[in-house]
Write a protein that holds these residues in place. Structure first.
Motif: not given
Length: 124
Positions: A35, A69, A80
């Protein structure tokens, strides 16, 4: 591989939010996933990464303890979880897949598939 991020929105400071990123393709479970986020006027920055099995994770120092995560390979989805959100967390959040790496991948250049991004706005 196509990645579809979702779960963004407007949230008050101190609240939580969970983003999801669903991937197409049968090889998702062998990829390292990550992410990133990009705030207005700033460069895209690393947030978190997870290995193919979910057994290893890595976070940006400033986000440790607040963000988590995880992944569900059966659902081709990476998550997330963001807790205690702050206005500084406002950004477009992107998920990414690293097809050449099964482990934790930190550097943006090593990711070769990107989702379209989902906007998270933290404001009262």
């Amino acid at each position: 591989v196509q990645l579809q991020a979702s779960g963004g929105g407007l949230v008050q400071p101190g609240r939580s939010l969970r983003l999801s990123c669903t991937a197409s393709g049968r090889t998702f479970s062998s990829y390292g996933m990550g992410w990133f986020r990009q705030a207005p006027g700033k460069e895209r920055e690393f947030v978190a990464a997870i290995s193919w099995s979910g057994g290893n994770t890595f976070y940006a120092d400033s986000l440790k303890g607040r963000f988590t995560v995880s992944r569900d390979n059966a659902k081709n989805t990476v998550y997330l979880r963001m807790n205690s959100l702050k206005p500084d967390d406002t950004a477009v959040y992107y998920c990414a897949a690293a097809s050449r790496y099964a482990g934790v991948v930190v550097h943006r250049a090593n990711y070769d598939y990107w989702g379209q991004g989902t906007l998270v706005t933290v404001s009262s």
